[in-house]
Structures are given as C-alpha cells and as structure tokens.
Design a protein around this motif. Structure first.
Motif, short mmCIF file in Angstrom:
data_model
loop_
_atom_site.label_atom_id
_atom_site.label_comp_id
_atom_site.label_asym_id
_atom_site.label_seq_id
_atom_site.Cartn_x
_atom_site.Cartn_y
_atom_site.Cartn_z
N GLU A 6 0.83 -1.21 0.00
CA GLU A 6 0.00 0.00 0.00
C GLU A 6 0.87 1.26 0.00
N ASP B 86 -6.91 8.63 9.98
CA ASP B 86 -5.69 9.43 10.00
C ASP B 86 -4.61 8.67 10.75
N ASP C 262 -9.20 -0.96 3.50
CA ASP C 262 -10.33 -0.03 3.61
C ASP C 262 -10.27 0.76 4.92
N PRO D 224 0.04 5.91 2.84
CA PRO D 224 -0.31 7.20 2.23
C PRO D 224 -1.44 7.89 2.99
N PRO D 225 -1.59 9.20 2.81
CA PRO D 225 -2.68 9.91 3.49
C PRO D 225 -4.03 9.28 3.14
N PRO D 226 -5.01 9.34 4.06
CA PRO D 226 -6.31 8.72 3.79
C PRO D 226 -7.02 9.39 2.62
N ASP D 227 -7.82 8.60 1.87
CA ASP D 227 -8.56 9.17 0.75
C ASP D 227 -9.95 9.63 1.16
N ARG D 228 -10.30 9.39 2.42
CA ARG D 228 -11.57 9.88 2.96
C ARG D 228 -11.42 9.95 4.48
N SER D 229 -12.33 10.66 5.12
CA SER D 229 -12.26 10.84 6.56
C SER D 229 -13.45 10.17 7.21
N ARG E 107 -7.47 3.38 4.84
CA ARG E 107 -7.78 4.50 3.96
C ARG E 107 -8.82 5.45 4.56
#
Length: 541
Positions: free
Chosen positions: A64, A132, A126, A91-96, A129
C-alpha cells in the motif's frame, strides 16, 4: 474512534498521574456509553486476540505504501514499533471517517480473524484509507493484539470512580469477572444504586509489597512480630473459590475463569456454605506434601483434564483468607476475624487433601522467623508472607499491611552466547539474550534466556559489543563469540526434557554484568544439577 485515538495520545504523552486521570475523566464524560465500555475493556488490559498475522500486516502495508519489504523492515528498526511504523508509512487517507469505536470493534475487528486472507487484506486496506495517522496507530495495535498504553487498571478505576462519585473499591469490584462491553454495562458501572446480579463475580485481589532486606533492615521496622501473621509464600496459582446460589466458580488472579480445569476444586463448592468466597493458592498436593511448580505446569492451559492427569497431578486449594461468608462481605473485618471464620469452614468441610488451611509460621522474633524463612525452599515456598492481624482486605496493592518477604534468589554466572533484538522501543537494540554454562565436555549449553536487569547504558554497551562479535545468523538470532559473563538470578530450578541442558530455571533475570570474569570462569551445568533434589524439585542453593 477519533476520540479514543486522541485519548491514547494524551495518555502516552504524559507521565503525570493527575494528567492521565483528568484525560480519562474527560473522555468518559463525553463518550457514548458503548464506546466508553470498549475503551474501559482495552485500557484495563482486556485486549482482543490477534486478528491478522503481523507478517501479513507488514506485507500489505508495504504494498500500500509502495515500498519494498526490506525498507519497511529498516523503518521498523528505526521506529521500534510495528503499529506506528505502518501508520507512518501509509499514504494519506482518501476519505475521513469518525465511525464510533464500538462500531469499528464489533463490526470490523471482532469478525476479522474469521475471514479468509483476501477478505482480511481488503478490510485492512479499507480501514487504513479511512483513518488518519493517530487512528491507524491505535487500530493497528488492536488488530495485532498488542494494545497497551501507559495507564494502569488502577488509574482507570480512579477516573471512573471520580466521574461517578463512587468509591474506587466499588468500581474495581464491578470491573472484575466476566462482562461484555455494552452501553448498559458502562451505565451500571457508574450507577450508585446498581446492584450486582453476577453470581460469579470475584473480588479484587489484595496484593503485597516486597520487603527490601538491603535498605530497610528486613521486617524489623514493622514493629512487634506479635501484631503480624506469618505464612508461607507459595509458588502456585492465586485464585478465589466462589460458591453462590448453588453455583461454583474458580477465578485466577489474572481474571481467568478456570472452574472446568480443576474439577477436584470445583467439587469443593457444594460442600461449602452458600455465599462463600475463599482466597487461596492452587498447588499440586500429593502424598501429604506440596509438589514442585513444574508439576502444576502440566495442568496450566489445559481446557480438559483426563483421568490420568487428575490422578498423577492432583491439586489442592491452600486457603488463607475468607472474603465472603453466608453472603456477607467480610473484607472490612480484621484479618484475625476472617482467619478464624475460615478455619471453621475448612474444618467443617473436612477434605484435608483438597481444602487445606494454609499454615501460619510461628516466631517470637524477626530473627526467629528469618531462621525459619531460610528453609523455605525445602517446603517449595518462596519465602514468607507477613500480614498485619488487624488489617482489612484491601483492593489491589496498598503499602503497609501485607508484605512478601522472599528468600534470596539462586544465582549462577553464565556466558552470553546469542542475542536477538527487542521489541517496542528496544527494537533497534539487541536486548534479548541467551546464556549458557559449560558441560562435562567443555561445551557451552544454553540454560536460560533473559532480557531484564541491565541499565540503559549497559544495554547500549552490550549491543555495540554484540554487533562487533557476531558469528552466525539463525533468523532473528545472532550467535556471538563466548566472552561476556553475567550473573543471573532465578527463583527455582527443575529437570526438563524440553531443554538441551536437561534443566529449566524459573524467572531468570540479569543481576549484573561480571566484567571481572572471563568466559572460562563461568559456572558449569553440574553447579545447577547439584541443586536438584527428587524427580523434578529444587533444593537449597
């Protein structure tokens, strides 16, 4: 989940007790009761089982993050914590998401270990992603079964008691036994009018402080010996035997329900007065004598016990305190009163091979008791317990009324022959050591592994030495040239068919680095063998 991750950070960033309690109170005051119940469970040490193998977590995290496995390994060496390493590299999350902690646990975490590998991988990706860094860190800890933070169960109890305006002892009792995290449980935990309907619930164990012979002159500072009760300190399994409303329960100090594992003790329940709770020690007892702990180990962890094992390794409960009698909580009574009532129950039960009143040790002076204590190992005891006769049964470890006066450990000088890296903050250092003694053929044979006892400075020096003197690699283990000698301490010794040396030592730890000795000066296996007596029992050092 976000609020729980913030609480974890707040607890991890301070060493001040008051700050930790304040953070806990603030969290529990605003948390949803379901979330709060799960938080309590995790914070007092009831961590879930590992849901995903650590190797798979690292493998999927590396993919990942788009880095090779070796680079993740190097990062882990630098960070010292696998959960944090993964959280930092992703990597930074794609949603919060601010999904409640209870939903994450009940809907995702608990079912996770039952899924196939591909489903586990997708679920893990999942969740990563949607979180934080701080949430991922805590989540990884929970998944790996390695969740712990710098807060004790006692501090959690204090915070809950403060929030609910309750006595800490009341909260501690409500947290004992078998309970499921839920909104109802958390609300009943803080309800001043809550009544306990759990028949199986044990009491919080009263624990003792060690007496420091070197700095305080032993027990002489405790005053008149006549005000104290001396007992043998047994090396067994501390437990509470509970008989309530016709049901019997056996709880260990680690809050494990083991009724079915010791049927001979469960059989005592119906013979006790209803509403009885006895505090004592499970010991192997055969032919009128306590047997070595090595015998008890044959039964520890077994879910079922066959007829042969029941016959060969019979256990007894050595009873030393009575916490409840006819449903009456006796903990506020003086020890002398509780002991007298316990003696009556043991005598009336009259099963001397299964329920035994733990004997007291007479002594008119501390010097006389010290002389008796010197023979503890002959009785397979660890020393003496000293209990003030007018003491109540405290919750947890309260200084002043109960002391453990242990005999000096056995010692041996051994050679460092291999090492492996530690975990957590010690992951980048070689801190887990294997020690060996010389056999009759002048070969070094491993006898113990130990990782505690050195100062931070000594650990750094030993680590640097190991890196310069490595010989071979076997997975994570590095053999070294046999030069360094350390004095090891241990509590007991027994024969073992599982160890190449034929000997196993109990609770080994490092006492000191013997920089004054060469490897050839280390002890020999015959030194340990001379301390054995009987088929598997220890003798005096």
């Amino acid at each position: 989940m976000k609020a729980f991750a913030d609480l974890y950070s707040a607890l991890d960033e301070t060493t001040k007790t008051t700050a930790k309690v304040e953070a806990l109170v603030a969290y529990f005051a605003q948390a949803d009761p379901r979330d709060a119940a799960w938080a309590v469970s995790f914070l007092i040490g009831r961590k879930p089982r590992q849901a995903v193998p650590a190797k798979k977590m690292r493998e999927w995290a590396a993919i990942e993050a788009g880095i090779p496995d070796w680079l993740l390994g190097e990062c882990y060496d630098a960070v010292g914590d696998a959960a944090e390493t993964i959280a930092l590299l992703l990597p930074p999350p794609d949603r919060s998401s601010d999904r409640p902690l209870a939903d994450w646990v009940e809907s995702v975490l608990l079912p996770l270990r039952n899924h196939d590998e591909e489903t586990q991988r997708q679920i893990l990706l999942d969740t990563w992603r949607a979180m934080d860094h701080s949430q991922r860190f805590v989540w990884n800890k929970l998944i790996s079964g390695a969740f712990r933070v710098g807060v004790s169960a006692q501090l959690v109890t204090r915070a809950l008691a403060k929030l609910g305006k309750l006595e800490p002892g009341t909260v501690a009792h409500r947290l004992m036994g078998d309970w499921t995290p839920s909104a109802d449980f958390f609300q009943s935990l803080l309800d001043p009018d809550s009544s306990d309907t759990d028949l199986s619930r044990p009491y919080p164990f009263c624990l003792a402080h060690p007496i420091d012979d070197s700095g305080q002159g032993g027990p002489a500072g405790l005053g008149d010996p006549a005000a104290w009760q001396a007992e043998w300190k047994w090396d067994g399994i501390r437990c509470q035997l509970i008989q309530r409303s016709g049901e019997t329960f056996l709880w260990t100090r680690g809050e494990e329900l083991v009724t079915d594992r010791y049927p001979e003790l469960a059989g005592l329940g119906p013979m006790l007065p209803d509403g009885s709770v006895i505090d004592g020690e499970i010991l192997v007892y055969r032919d009128g004598a306590v047997q070595p702990f090595a015998q008890l180990q044959r039964r520890i962890g077994r879910k079922t016990v066959g007829k042969t094992l029941l016959k060969d390794v019979p256990v007894a409960l050595f009873a030393f305190d009575l916490l409840e009698d006819a449903g009456e909580d006796l903990r506020a009574l003086p020890l002398r009163n509780r002991r007298a009532r316990l003696a009556e129950i043991v005598a009336a039960t009259n099963i001397p091979t299964r329920l035994i009143l733990s004997p007291t040790v007479p002594g008119a002076s501390w010097a006389e008791l010290a002389e008796v204590r010197a023979g503890s190992r002959d009785r397979l005891a660890e020393g003496l317990m000293l209990k003030r006769l007018d003491s109540i049964y405290h919750v947890g470890r309260v200084r002043g009324d109960w002391w453990k006066w242990k005999i000096a450990p056995m010692t041996v000088d051994a050679v460092l022959t291999s090492a492996r890296r530690g975990s957590g903050k010690r992951a980048s250092l070689y801190t887990d050591y294997t020690f060996s003694l010389w056999d009759d053929s002048d070969r070094l044979v491993p006898i113990a592994q130990a990782y505690s006892g050195l100062t931070d400075e000594e650990i750094r020096r030993v680590d640097a030495w190991i890196r310069r003197h490595m010989v071979e690699s076997f997975g994570p283990v590095r053999t070294v040239t046999p030069e360094l000698v350390f004095e090891l301490a241990f509590e007991g010794i027994q024969r073992s068919t599982r160890h190449k040396s034929g000997i196993a030592v109990r609770f080994p730890r490092i006492l000191r680095w013997r920089t004054d000795k060469r490897a050839t000066d280390a002890d020999r296996l015959e030194t340990l063998r001379a301390r054995l007596s009987g088929p598997d029992g220890p003798s005096q050092p």
